[in-house]
Design a protein around this motif. Structure first.
Motif, short mmCIF file in Angstrom:
data_model
loop_
_atom_site.label_atom_id
_atom_site.label_comp_id
_atom_site.label_asym_id
_atom_site.label_seq_id
_atom_site.Cartn_x
_atom_site.Cartn_y
_atom_site.Cartn_z
N LEU A 56 68.64 59.15 55.88
CA LEU A 56 69.70 58.09 56.09
C LEU A 56 68.94 56.88 55.57
N ASN A 57 68.01 56.76 54.85
CA ASN A 57 67.56 55.61 54.26
C ASN A 57 68.52 55.04 53.09
N PRO A 58 68.88 53.61 53.48
CA PRO A 58 70.10 53.07 52.64
C PRO A 58 69.51 52.71 51.09
N ALA A 59 68.20 53.12 50.97
CA ALA A 59 68.00 52.71 49.57
C ALA A 59 68.23 54.14 48.66
N TYR A 60 68.60 55.17 49.27
CA TYR A 60 69.00 56.32 48.63
C TYR A 60 70.33 56.59 48.67
N LEU A 61 71.30 55.51 49.32
CA LEU A 61 72.74 55.83 49.38
C LEU A 61 73.72 54.97 48.96
N GLY A 62 72.77 53.66 48.48
CA GLY A 62 73.87 52.48 48.01
C GLY A 62 74.00 52.48 46.58
N SER A 63 74.33 51.49 45.93
CA SER A 63 74.84 51.44 44.69
C SER A 63 73.63 51.38 43.87
N THR A 64 72.67 50.87 44.36
CA THR A 64 71.22 50.96 43.46
C THR A 64 70.81 52.36 43.17
N ALA A 65 71.10 53.02 44.15
CA ALA A 65 70.67 54.54 43.83
C ALA A 65 71.55 55.39 43.01
N ALA A 66 72.75 54.60 42.64
CA ALA A 66 73.76 55.36 41.69
C ALA A 66 73.59 55.16 40.50
N ARG A 67 72.59 54.16 40.12
CA ARG A 67 72.20 54.09 38.77
C ARG A 67 71.79 55.18 38.11
N VAL A 68 71.86 55.43 36.86
CA VAL A 68 71.25 56.38 35.90
C VAL A 68 69.78 55.92 35.87
N ALA A 69 68.92 56.09 36.82
CA ALA A 69 67.42 55.41 36.77
C ALA A 69 66.58 56.48 37.49
N ARG A 70 65.54 56.21 37.35
CA ARG A 70 64.31 57.23 37.79
C ARG A 70 64.01 56.87 39.16
N ASP A 71 64.37 55.70 39.75
CA ASP A 71 63.90 55.13 41.18
C ASP A 71 64.11 56.31 42.21
#
Length: 261
Positions: free
Chosen positions: A169-184
């Motif tokens: 449930l880490n928000p870093a993997y659930l929000g809009s930033t994680a929705a980008r087509v990026a490798r993070d």
């Protein structure tokens, strides 16, 4: 005069001096009470049922946490940012891979970043899976391995479940930033997979040694190969690799300390 023989009375039947005495008849036994009909099927011990329920509740909670994490992740669709050195670069390289053209025409941006994420994007495309679904499944597997390792190190299923829930449930993997087509997101999941998998493997060393080499060697080889695949994916996805050395030392020490004495 003829002597008449009279049948013995009830009082003379048990008299030993009387030649006509006979043994008293036993009293009839009461008929047994009918037993109530039992329900068909095997009988389950209440203690065993309670024990099975206690053992099952961490799996139920972990499954619910995983479903919630996946649903929240899928509610944020993927979006492509026009960043020539990030999102657009990964999409372009993945398109060349899907077309069978390796990384495309060579230019100053071809190898500016590792090809791990474009390779992942191309593999997911060939499998017919949504990109963000595949990314989050990798993340949940990494969370599960890390939670399992924490449970073994601390000898507590509650600690392992708490670690899994916090990571899933880490928000870093659930929000809009994680929705980008990026490798993070993939990079973080692979990092967690390597660290958690290493800790889990070290924690299993005493159990593997107790089984003997015939069983331990194939299992250790398979686990090491899977860990090597995760490490190779991490190596190809991100350039920051030096910090894994001290992290690996700490993980190995933590696993050794947890060994039974």
């Amino acid at each position: 005069m003829t002597n008449a023989i009279t049948p013995p009375t009830d009082d003379s039947r048990d008299d030993p001096a009387n030649p006509h005495a006979t043994a008293a008849e036993p009293a009839p036994r009461p008929a047994p009470r009918p037993r109530p009909a039992e329900a068909p099927g095997p009988r389950v011990d209440d203690g065993r049922a309670r024990g099975a329920g206690v053992r099952a509740w961490p799996w139920v909670v972990a499954g619910a946490v995983g479903v919630v994490s996946l649903v929240v992740r899928l509610r944020s669709p993927a979006w492509l940012v026009e960043a020539p050195n990030d999102d657009a670069l990964f999409a372009r390289l993945a398109g060349h891979l899907v077309d069978g053209d390796w990384l495309g025409p060579y230019d100053t941006l071809t190898l500016v970043k590792g090809p791990g994420y474009p390779l992942f994007m191309a593999a997911v495309h060939d499998l017919g899976l949504p990109l963000k679904l595949a990314e989050h499944l990798v993340h949940l597997v990494a969370c599960a391995l890390t939670g399992w390792a924490v449970a073994r190190v601390f000898r507590s299923r509650g600690a392992g479940l708490a670690a899994f829930a916090a990571l899933a449930l880490n928000p870093a993997y659930l929000g809009s930033t994680a929705a980008r087509v990026a490798r993070d997101s993939l990079y973080g999941s692979l990092c967690l997979l390597v660290v958690g998998g290493c800790l889990l493997l070290v924690s299993f060393v005493p159990a593997l040694a107790a089984r003997g080499p015939r069983w331990a060697v194939p299992m250790a080889a398979a686990a090491g190969a899977a860990l090597g695949v995760a490490a190779a994916g991490y190596y190809l996805t991100r350039e920051e690799r030096v910090w894994l050395a001290p992290a690996g030392v700490l993980v190995i020490l933590a696993g050794v300390v947890s060994w039974p004495r």
